[in-house]
Scaffold this motif. Structure first.
Motif, PDB file in Angstrom:
ATOM      1  N   ASN A   2      14.480  35.284 -59.456  1.00 26.66           N
ATOM      2  CA  ASN A   2      13.735  36.516 -59.712  1.00 26.66           C
ATOM      3  C   ASN A   2      14.542  37.913 -60.130  1.00 26.66           C
ATOM      4  O   ASN A   2      14.393  38.632 -60.978  1.00 26.66           O
ATOM      5  CB  ASN A   2      12.755  37.163 -58.613  1.00 26.66           C
ATOM      6  CG  ASN A   2      11.354  36.655 -58.561  1.00 26.66           C
ATOM      7  OD1 ASN A   2      10.658  37.197 -59.391  1.00 26.66           O
ATOM      8  ND2 ASN A   2      10.791  35.654 -57.973  1.00 26.66           N
ATOM      9  N   MET A  52      -2.878  31.738 -61.600  1.00 34.34           N
ATOM     10  CA  MET A  52      -2.309  32.719 -62.349  1.00 34.34           C
ATOM     11  C   MET A  52      -3.620  33.449 -63.520  1.00 34.34           C
ATOM     12  O   MET A  52      -3.973  34.149 -63.824  1.00 34.34           O
ATOM     13  CB  MET A  52      -1.263  32.255 -63.370  1.00 34.34           C
ATOM     14  CG  MET A  52       0.159  32.290 -62.581  1.00 34.34           C
ATOM     15  SD  MET A  52       1.313  31.729 -63.677  1.00 34.34           S
ATOM     16  CE  MET A  52       2.596  31.087 -62.555  1.00 34.34           C
ATOM     17  N   SER A  93       5.667  28.662 -67.566  1.00 33.33           N
ATOM     18  CA  SER A  93       6.409  28.435 -66.232  1.00 33.33           C
ATOM     19  C   SER A  93       5.605  27.375 -65.512  1.00 33.33           C
ATOM     20  O   SER A  93       6.219  26.816 -64.439  1.00 33.33           O
ATOM     21  CB  SER A  93       6.516  29.590 -65.652  1.00 33.33           C
ATOM     22  OG  SER A  93       5.515  30.197 -65.241  1.00 33.33           O
ATOM     23  N   ALA A  94       4.253  27.443 -65.596  1.00 32.74           N
ATOM     24  CA  ALA A  94       3.518  26.427 -64.562  1.00 32.74           C
ATOM     25  C   ALA A  94       2.937  24.973 -64.996  1.00 32.74           C
ATOM     26  O   ALA A  94       3.248  24.194 -64.245  1.00 32.74           O
ATOM     27  CB  ALA A  94       2.540  27.310 -63.866  1.00 32.74           C
ATOM     28  N   THR A 132       2.532  33.343 -69.084  1.00 33.51           N
ATOM     29  CA  THR A 132       2.603  33.186 -67.738  1.00 33.51           C
ATOM     30  C   THR A 132       2.351  31.653 -67.407  1.00 33.51           C
ATOM     31  O   THR A 132       3.268  31.105 -67.291  1.00 33.51           O
ATOM     32  CB  THR A 132       1.182  33.922 -67.010  1.00 33.51           C
ATOM     33  OG1 THR A 132      -0.007  33.495 -67.544  1.00 33.51           O
ATOM     34  CG2 THR A 132       1.331  35.402 -67.148  1.00 33.51           C
ATOM     35  N   PHE A 133       1.203  31.211 -67.101  1.00 29.46           N
ATOM     36  CA  PHE A 133       1.280  29.736 -66.921  1.00 29.46           C
ATOM     37  C   PHE A 133       1.684  28.663 -67.887  1.00 29.46           C
ATOM     38  O   PHE A 133       2.330  27.493 -67.317  1.00 29.46           O
ATOM     39  CB  PHE A 133      -0.141  29.326 -66.299  1.00 29.46           C
ATOM     40  CG  PHE A 133      -1.329  29.633 -67.250  1.00 29.46           C
ATOM     41  CD1 PHE A 133      -1.825  28.801 -68.041  1.00 29.46           C
ATOM     42  CD2 PHE A 133      -1.866  31.007 -67.405  1.00 29.46           C
ATOM     43  CE1 PHE A 133      -2.871  28.899 -68.917  1.00 29.46           C
ATOM     44  CE2 PHE A 133      -2.877  31.212 -68.371  1.00 29.46           C
ATOM     45  CZ  PHE A 133      -3.391  29.989 -69.142  1.00 29.46           C
ATOM     46  N   GLY A 139       9.760  33.604 -64.155  1.00 32.94           N
ATOM     47  CA  GLY A 139       8.760  34.159 -65.149  1.00 32.94           C
ATOM     48  C   GLY A 139       7.760  35.231 -64.408  1.00 32.94           C
ATOM     49  O   GLY A 139       6.821  35.316 -64.824  1.00 32.94           O
ATOM     50  N   THR A 140       8.813  36.058 -63.394  1.00 32.74           N
ATOM     51  CA  THR A 140       7.768  36.906 -62.707  1.00 32.74           C
ATOM     52  C   THR A 140       8.401  38.522 -63.031  1.00 32.74           C
ATOM     53  O   THR A 140       7.721  38.900 -63.702  1.00 32.74           O
ATOM     54  CB  THR A 140       7.807  36.547 -61.145  1.00 32.74           C
ATOM     55  OG1 THR A 140       9.154  36.427 -60.789  1.00 32.74           O
ATOM     56  CG2 THR A 140       7.145  35.635 -60.860  1.00 32.74           C
ATOM     57  N   THR A 196       0.094  38.174 -60.399  1.00 31.57           N
ATOM     58  CA  THR A 196      -0.533  36.872 -60.634  1.00 31.57           C
ATOM     59  C   THR A 196       0.552  35.608 -60.307  1.00 31.57           C
ATOM     60  O   THR A 196       0.399  34.695 -59.523  1.00 31.57           O
ATOM     61  CB  THR A 196      -1.231  36.372 -61.817  1.00 31.57           C
ATOM     62  OG1 THR A 196      -0.483  36.562 -62.719  1.00 31.57           O
ATOM     63  CG2 THR A 196      -2.394  37.697 -61.934  1.00 31.57           C
ATOM     64  N   SER A 197       2.005  35.879 -61.043  1.00 33.16           N
ATOM     65  CA  SER A 197       2.911  34.835 -60.823  1.00 33.16           C
ATOM     66  C   SER A 197       3.387  34.766 -59.669  1.00 33.16           C
ATOM     67  O   SER A 197       3.848  33.980 -58.986  1.00 33.16           O
ATOM     68  CB  SER A 197       4.037  35.291 -62.030  1.00 33.16           C
ATOM     69  OG  SER A 197       3.129  34.987 -63.330  1.00 33.16           O
ATOM     70  N   ILE A 219       8.890  29.292 -62.088  1.00 32.01           N
ATOM     71  CA  ILE A 219       7.797  30.193 -61.763  1.00 32.01           C
ATOM     72  C   ILE A 219       8.579  31.251 -61.608  1.00 32.01           C
ATOM     73  O   ILE A 219       8.524  32.517 -61.704  1.00 32.01           O
ATOM     74  CB  ILE A 219       6.889  29.680 -60.958  1.00 32.01           C
ATOM     75  CG1 ILE A 219       6.270  28.457 -61.192  1.00 32.01           C
ATOM     76  CG2 ILE A 219       6.084  30.892 -60.473  1.00 32.01           C
ATOM     77  CD1 ILE A 219       5.137  27.781 -60.225  1.00 32.01           C
ATOM     78  N   SER A 241      -1.166  27.331 -62.115  1.00 31.35           N
ATOM     79  CA  SER A 241      -1.752  27.720 -63.308  1.00 31.35           C
ATOM     80  C   SER A 241      -3.075  28.365 -63.223  1.00 31.35           C
ATOM     81  O   SER A 241      -3.514  29.347 -63.649  1.00 31.35           O
ATOM     82  CB  SER A 241      -1.675  26.556 -64.272  1.00 31.35           C
ATOM     83  OG  SER A 241      -0.395  26.105 -64.694  1.00 31.35           O
TER      84      SER A 241
END
Length: 484
Positions: A383, A189, A154-155, A150-151, A430-431, A466-467, A427, A186
């Motif tokens: 997405n 997430m 991508s973040a 997640t973070f 990455g969802t 969360t993303s 981001i 971040s």
């Protein structure tokens, strides 16, 4: 017929990739099907569009695939990843088991270790901790996804993930694009994901649910599973089959020796991006022999490549005694980069063929007409494509190959900073990539000996929900205050 061809080609790609067929075969076949429906010349699309764009992707990003995989294999075989995971377990495990697993995954992946290397080391640690704490093992995949996918993917500013590198040549940005927004995303997430996992743990304790039963040999079976391998190499940058090669140290690396290379990745990346490269005279890049390019187009890739190379040297220097088969380890790492790089390049070639077809203008116009402005439409495009391909890197590259120049023009016209575009695109990729057919999800569940029914809902909550919350926050803050 042209639009139907696009849908049929994409449908074939998704269907057969989910069934475990190699993307190396599927992508050119699906691209030719789309071209056939559109009445376009097949051989010209194969050699002049598909192959040229796939080769262009490899020319840009193969150094990152190669160096990242070699670094990950060195960290694995030297016992450094095991040492980092053990350090986190020792410091936090007894009281905060879930947090220990999440942070162990976050530390190694933000430091440049390949995702599947992290999986195969952190899963055994997580099983031991969760068993001792009587936390249901069905929550292990979600905890690992939160920390690794997640973070840190991508973040977080400066992350050396391939997803964070892909927008750089398109937008002329660095790995540290929109750092304030990246840190904000971040925190969202991580905070929301930990809240969900602790909520699930509390509910399980109230219901009297214990750890459950484990099976033996799961990790070895997953590493040798060809179906897992095909899906995994499309999703991320390391071929799990190579984990069995080389020579893993029988003793873990000292923790400082293990952490030092991770610090080197982040530090060198930062110094190269913000200090060294901006001061270099690179006017020679305008020459034909260097591709008539600019520093903005290559600086991001150069920064990450140099950071990973420095980390490789640091790992070998500090852990040479724990690398008795150094050549075999490095060969395995190099080999582990090839199939993922070519798989994503094939997806890029497919996207290039689709984008070149006249019918694609309908899709482009639909995407650009989405209400909310360019940031929203860019988020939707990445997405959707990441969801369909089951690959954040593949979906992101297809989106930017097809629409990147258009978004650069829109950014100039509307005053949107390209660093903000960069962060939204990464981001966004990455969802919804973490759908059931995602290679990382399939691989992780196989390693843990769990099914989608057991664990996928919690993966959705910590990986997708969360993303999406972070993505909405970044778009809202970026629209109001610009990039920061």
């Amino acid at each position: 017929m042209g639009l139907l061809g696009l849908l049929v080609g994409l449908g074939l790609l998704v269907l057969f990739a989910f069934r475990g067929w190699s993307v190396l075969l599927l992508a050119p076949f699906a691209a030719l099907v789309a071209a056939l429906f559109g009445g376009e010349p097949l051989l010209a699309n194969l050699t002049q569009v598909f192959m040229v764009n796939a080769a262009g992707f490899l020319a840009q990003f193969f150094p990152i695939f190669l160096l990242g995989a070699v670094f990950g294999k060195l960290m694995d075989d030297s016992g450094a990843v095991t040492s980092v995971a053990g350090f986190m377990a020792e410091r936090l495990g007894e009281r905060r088991v879930i947090l220990a697993v999440v942070l162990a995954g976050a530390l190694v992946t933000y430091g440049g270790v390949s995702l599947f290397v992290a999986f195969f080391v952190i899963v055994p640690m997580a099983r031991s901790l969760f068993r001792a704490a009587s936390i249901p093992r069905r929550l292990i995949p979600a905890a690992i996804v939160l920390g690794t996918s997640t973070f840190t993917m991508s973040a977080l500013p400066g992350t050396p993930s391939i997803q964070n590198a892909i927008p750089m040549p398109f937008f002329g940005t660095t790995p540290f694009a929109a750092p304030g927004l990246g840190i904000t995303a971040s925190l969202i997430m991580l905070g929301a994901g930990l809240w969900w996992l602790h909520r699930a743990e509390a509910a399980a304790r109230r219901a009297g649910e214990g750890y459950g039963d484990d099976a033996d040999g799961l990790i070895e079976q997953a590493a040798a599973d060809e179906l897992v391998r095909e899906r995994a190499t499309t999703a991320r940058e390391f071929d799990p089959a190579e984990l069995q090669h080389g020579h893993r140290s029988d003793r873990p690396s000292p923790v400082l020796n293990a952490i030092a290379p991770l610090v080197v990745v982040v530090t060198v990346n930062l110094v190269m991006s913000l200090v060294v490269l901006p001061r270099l005279d690179v006017s020679y890049l305008a020459e034909q022999r260097f591709g008539e390019t600019s520093l903005a187009a290559v600086a991001g890739v150069w920064s990450v490549a140099v950071a990973l190379a420095a980390a490789i040297v640091t790992t070998i220097a500090l852990n040479r005694a724990r690398l008795p088969a150094l050549r075999r380890t490095m060969d395995a790492g190099a080999n582990a980069s090839v199939l993922p790089a070519f798989s994503v390049a094939s997806l890029v070639g497919f996207g290039a063929v689709v984008a070149s077809l006249p019918a694609f203008t309908i899709v482009r116009d639909w995407v650009l007409a989405i209400e909310g402005g360019p940031l929203v439409s860019l988020a939707v495009a990445t997405n959707i494509l990441a969801a369909l391909t089951g690959s954040a890197s593949g979906g992101l590259t297809i989106a930017l190959e097809a629409l990147g120049p258009t978004y650069v023009e829109l950014a100039a016209r509307t005053g949107i900073e390209l660093s903000l575009m960069h962060r939204v695109a990464v981001i966004g990729s990455g969802t919804l990539d973490i759908l059931p057919h995602n290679g990382a999800v399939v691989s992780l569940l196989a390693i843990c000996g769990l099914t989608h029914r057991d664990s996928y809902f919690d993966i959705v909550m910590v990986g997708i929900v969360t993303s999406l919350l972070a993505l909405v926050a970044v778009i809202a803050l970026g629209s109001a205050f610009g990039s920061f």
